[in-house]
Motif scaffolding. Structure first.
Motif, PDB file in Angstrom:
ATOM      1  N   SER A 149       0.868  -1.172   0.168  1.00 24.21           N
ATOM      2  CA  SER A 149       0.031  -0.003   0.027  1.00 24.21           C
ATOM      3  C   SER A 149       0.617   1.274   0.110  1.00 24.21           C
ATOM      4  O   SER A 149       0.196   2.424  -0.035  1.00 24.21           O
ATOM      5  CB  SER A 149      -1.051   0.028   1.055  1.00 24.21           C
ATOM      6  N   SER A 150       1.996   1.099  -0.022  1.00 23.93           N
ATOM      7  CA  SER A 150       3.089   2.200   0.061  1.00 23.93           C
ATOM      8  C   SER A 150       3.897   2.284  -1.051  1.00 23.93           C
ATOM      9  O   SER A 150       5.030   3.055  -1.242  1.00 23.93           O
ATOM     10  CB  SER A 150       4.015   2.029   1.490  1.00 23.93           C
ATOM     11  N   GLY A 151       3.520   1.769  -2.235  1.00 23.13           N
ATOM     12  CA  GLY A 151       4.380   1.947  -3.483  1.00 23.13           C
ATOM     13  C   GLY A 151       5.083   0.717  -3.912  1.00 23.13           C
ATOM     14  O   GLY A 151       5.554   0.790  -5.144  1.00 23.13           O
ATOM     15  N   PHE A 152       5.190  -0.389  -3.305  1.00 24.36           N
ATOM     16  CA  PHE A 152       5.948  -1.632  -3.606  1.00 24.36           C
ATOM     17  C   PHE A 152       4.949  -2.415  -4.204  1.00 24.36           C
ATOM     18  O   PHE A 152       3.670  -2.464  -4.336  1.00 24.36           O
ATOM     19  CB  PHE A 152       6.219  -2.357  -2.271  1.00 24.36           C
ATOM     20  N   SER A 153       5.549  -3.428  -5.171  1.00 26.05           N
ATOM     21  CA  SER A 153       4.984  -4.459  -5.843  1.00 26.05           C
ATOM     22  C   SER A 153       5.509  -5.641  -5.872  1.00 26.05           C
ATOM     23  O   SER A 153       6.487  -5.594  -5.265  1.00 26.05           O
ATOM     24  CB  SER A 153       4.727  -3.978  -7.388  1.00 26.05           C
ATOM     25  N   THR A 154       4.845  -6.795  -6.309  1.00 27.45           N
ATOM     26  CA  THR A 154       5.637  -8.109  -6.455  1.00 27.45           C
ATOM     27  C   THR A 154       6.762  -7.950  -7.377  1.00 27.45           C
ATOM     28  O   THR A 154       7.645  -8.995  -7.067  1.00 27.45           O
ATOM     29  CB  THR A 154       4.544  -9.168  -6.711  1.00 27.45           C
ATOM     30  N   ALA A 155       7.059  -7.092  -8.112  1.00 34.66           N
ATOM     31  CA  ALA A 155       8.024  -6.814  -9.092  1.00 34.66           C
ATOM     32  C   ALA A 155       9.052  -6.123  -8.498  1.00 34.66           C
ATOM     33  O   ALA A 155      10.269  -6.165  -8.867  1.00 34.66           O
ATOM     34  CB  ALA A 155       7.835  -6.377 -10.359  1.00 34.66           C
TER      35      ALA A 155
END
Length: 311
Positions: A51-57
């Protein structure tokens, strides 16, 4: 502890091996006791990160690091296998339960963000924020199995947290219904997309194979099941918690008097995992495989594992 994530019903609760075995503290209910959750708590950290800008990639760097804070000793996290794995996608970092990337993520988003997310997902014991540091993502804050089950139920329901209840109804001797305790209203603790992404990671056997191998006790053949292990540094607590849209099964292994266990019983897939596997296998026997529903708007794409960019 086995619960129905869709409504919070407690389907089975075994708080100790033998309540009457008082010589071995049998009359302790481990489902309500405060225990260190180990890496099973990482899902809260990664929910906050997503929810803070990270993704699975997002590429995370699993390399040596030390943190120095005023008035505190230097904190140097290590991985369970004692190795470093270089730059890896967030998906692999969580699925394989590497510690150093989780600590680095928490250092980026802040401990208060994880505590806030944990309370939303059902943790009721993190009341004094000053007690916790970066080790919180590795299990440094005690929780109960009841609360941890609410956390994982939140993922199973697409982000909706339900209160747990062991009571379906209460009747008098005439069979007339009596009033039951009013449960807390269900709340949205994460977005539907974040809940699905975490469920996808925890059910991705390829992503956890670097740490656990392809044929561990975390695999239920023919079934889509999300699962996470956890072991406390002190070797006092060993967890496996897994879920489908219909069931959450949480297993803890340890000594009721909080003494350390034999080290051979405390790896991620030895202590609690075989018990959890047998429970979940029996729960799902004869039932069709049920995938986690993909939220509208989420589109899967292939990425380069080395840099997180599109192939």
């Amino acid at each position: 502890l086995i619960t129905n994530p869709q409504n919070g019903e407690i389907l089975a609760m075994v708080g100790s091996k033998n309540y009457f075995d008082r010589e071995n503290s049998g009359n302790v209910n481990l489902t309500t006791a405060l225990r260190q959750p180990g890496s099973s708590i990482k899902v809260i950290n990664y929910a906050a990160a997503l929810s803070s800008g990270f993704s699975t990639a997002s590429i995370l760097d699993d390399s040596p690091i030390s943190f120095k804070f005023a008035g505190s000793p230097t904190y140097t996290p290590v991985n369970y296998d004692g190795k470093f794995h270089g730059k890896i996608p967030l998906r692999v970092a969580l699925a394989s339960s590497y510690n150093i990337p989780a600590v680095k993520v928490l250092a980026t988003i802040g401990v208060s963000k994880m505590i806030e997310q944990g309370k939303l997902m059902g943790i009721e014991s993190w009341n004094d924020e000053n007690r916790y540091g970066l080790s919180l993502t590795l299990g440094g804050g005690e929780v109960t199995m009841l609360d941890l089950s609410k956390v994982y139920s939140t993922l199973a329901t697409g982000g909706i947290r339900h209160s747990l209840t062991p009571i379906l109804k209460i009747t008098n001797w005439r069979g007339e219904d009596l009033s039951t305790p009013i449960l807390q209203e269900s709340i949205r603790a994460t977005s539907e997309e974040i809940a699905f992404i975490l469920s996808s990671i925890l059910s991705d056997n390829n992503a956890r194979s670097p740490a656990f191998g392809p044929n561990s006790s975390l695999v239920i053949p023919g079934k889509t099941v999300a699962v996470k292990t956890g072991t406390s540094d002190s070797k006092r607590d060993n967890w496996t918690i897994g879920f489908t849209p219909d069931y959450v099964a949480a297993v803890w292994v340890g000594n009721n008097d909080n003494t350390p266990m034999n080290p051979s019983l405390t790896s991620g897939v030895t202590g609690a995992a075989p018990i959890w596997n047998e429970i979940m296998t029996n729960l799902l026997a004869g039932k069709p495989n049920e995938e986690f529903p993909v939220p509208q708007g989420l589109i899967p794409v292939r990425i380069c594992a080395a840099n997180g960019l599109l192939t």
